[in-house]
Design an enzyme around this catalytic site. Structure first.
Site, PDB file in Angstrom:
ATOM      1  N   ASN A  63       3.674   6.168 -24.865  1.00  0.00           N
ATOM      2  CA  ASN A  63       2.648   7.184 -24.697  1.00  0.00           C
ATOM      3  C   ASN A  63       1.298   6.629 -24.239  1.00  0.00           C
ATOM      4  O   ASN A  63       0.513   7.340 -23.632  1.00  0.00           O
ATOM      5  CB  ASN A  63       2.469   7.948 -26.015  1.00  0.00           C
ATOM      6  CG  ASN A  63       1.303   8.900 -25.972  1.00  0.00           C
ATOM      7  OD1 ASN A  63       1.380   9.980 -25.391  1.00  0.00           O
ATOM      8  ND2 ASN A  63       0.198   8.498 -26.585  1.00  0.00           N
ATOM      9  N   TYR A  95      -4.620   6.776 -11.125  1.00  0.00           N
ATOM     10  CA  TYR A  95      -3.860   7.530 -12.122  1.00  0.00           C
ATOM     11  C   TYR A  95      -2.648   8.190 -11.487  1.00  0.00           C
ATOM     12  O   TYR A  95      -1.523   8.066 -11.985  1.00  0.00           O
ATOM     13  CB  TYR A  95      -4.771   8.573 -12.761  1.00  0.00           C
ATOM     14  CG  TYR A  95      -4.110   9.401 -13.840  1.00  0.00           C
ATOM     15  CD1 TYR A  95      -3.841   8.857 -15.093  1.00  0.00           C
ATOM     16  CD2 TYR A  95      -3.772  10.731 -13.610  1.00  0.00           C
ATOM     17  CE1 TYR A  95      -3.245   9.623 -16.090  1.00  0.00           C
ATOM     18  CE2 TYR A  95      -3.174  11.504 -14.606  1.00  0.00           C
ATOM     19  CZ  TYR A  95      -2.913  10.937 -15.840  1.00  0.00           C
ATOM     20  OH  TYR A  95      -2.316  11.688 -16.824  1.00  0.00           O
ATOM     21  N   LYS A 128       1.183   7.091 -12.316  1.00  0.00           N
ATOM     22  CA  LYS A 128       2.005   8.062 -13.044  1.00  0.00           C
ATOM     23  C   LYS A 128       3.255   8.420 -12.245  1.00  0.00           C
ATOM     24  O   LYS A 128       4.310   8.691 -12.826  1.00  0.00           O
ATOM     25  CB  LYS A 128       1.186   9.310 -13.392  1.00  0.00           C
ATOM     26  CG  LYS A 128       0.187   9.075 -14.515  1.00  0.00           C
ATOM     27  CD  LYS A 128       0.884   8.682 -15.822  1.00  0.00           C
ATOM     28  CE  LYS A 128      -0.059   8.567 -16.981  1.00  0.00           C
ATOM     29  NZ  LYS A 128       0.631   8.275 -18.263  1.00  0.00           N
TER      30      LYS A 128
END
Length: 254
Positions: free
Chosen positions: A81, A145, A149
């Site tokens: 996470n 990001y 991702k």
């Protein structure tokens, strides 16, 4: 039949707050034995004390052995996470790109390297990757990001297709806006794109548990993301034009 988390050994990284803390609380409430990991030792300890878990602070991908020891020698579920919400364009500092790649992708790879030998030997294990809708779509104003991702999603997908017949279950959680510090860090881009439909971290935990019960790989706490993802695949130029209009609106409003 999908196994219950009751009695299982679970590690949640980046669990000092936000989605990670919600996942840790949910697993603990379901009867799992939980390790709470975070770079911030005080935050990890606070969540662990709250839910009767064990805190193992430190770098998420370097604590597999310590977490395994804390859980009596076995990890059944690994929730990858921990993540960085790195903004910027292609011109972002190389250190920003490197940190995003290391935390958002390579930490997952290193954890899997440490976990898979045992999981494959015993024929079971569960890898939960907190990705983001940005991993399926993209996010304006956040090239490091978005790109990393996408990498995290691709790695989770690869793990699933490679090892599912050997008992390893993989889930990719891909929410849009979630009311956490990461949403605040997204600034005006987050206010425009994510905040209007933002959900609570507990909603993400609920979505994961529903997905585990149905043995689904792709977990979409915002169900509408499925439509966006399908539209992106079916008509990429139309989708890119729509996203560019959002980009232009963001630029005009800044």
């Amino acid at each position: 039949m999908v196994e219950s988390p009751q009695g299982q050994s679970v590690v949640v990284t980046g669990a000092g707050g936000g989605i990670g803390a919600a996942l840790a609380r949910r697993f603990a409430a379901a009867g799992a034995r939980v390790v709470v990991n975070d770079l911030d030792a005080a935050k990890a300890a606070a969540v662990a004390d709250e839910i009767g878990a064990t805190a193992v602070p430190g770098d998420a991908s370097a604590i597999v052995d310590d977490a395994r020891d804390a859980l009596g020698g076995t990890v059944d579920v690994w929730c990858a996470n921990a993540g960085l919400s790195s903004g910027g364009t292609e011109a972002a500092d190389p250190a920003v790109w490197a940190a995003a790649w290391d935390v958002n992708v390579m930490a997952h790879v290193r954890a899997a390297q440490a976990l898979l030998p045992d999981w494959l030997e015993r024929g079971s294990g569960r890898f939960v990757s907190t990705v983001s809708a940005a991993g399926l779509l993209t996010m304006i104003g956040a090239a490091p990001y978005s790109v990393t991702k996408h990498g995290a999603y691709a790695f989770a997908e690869w793990l699933s297709l490679t090892y599912r017949h050997r008992g390893v279950k993989v889930h990719a959680i891909c929410p849009q806006g979630v009311r956490t510090d990461m949403l605040t860090e997204a600034g005006s881009a987050g206010d425009l794109v994510l905040a209007p439909t933002a959900i609570e971290p507990e909603d993400v935990a609920d979505a994961l548990f529903a997905g585990m019960a149905e043995d689904r790989f792709l977990i979409l706490p915002h169900p509408e993301v499925a439509g966006y993802y399908a539209g992106r695949a079916a008509a990429p130029d139309r989708w890119l034009a729509t996203m560019n209009h959002i980009q232009q609106k963001w630029e005009a409003d800044r």
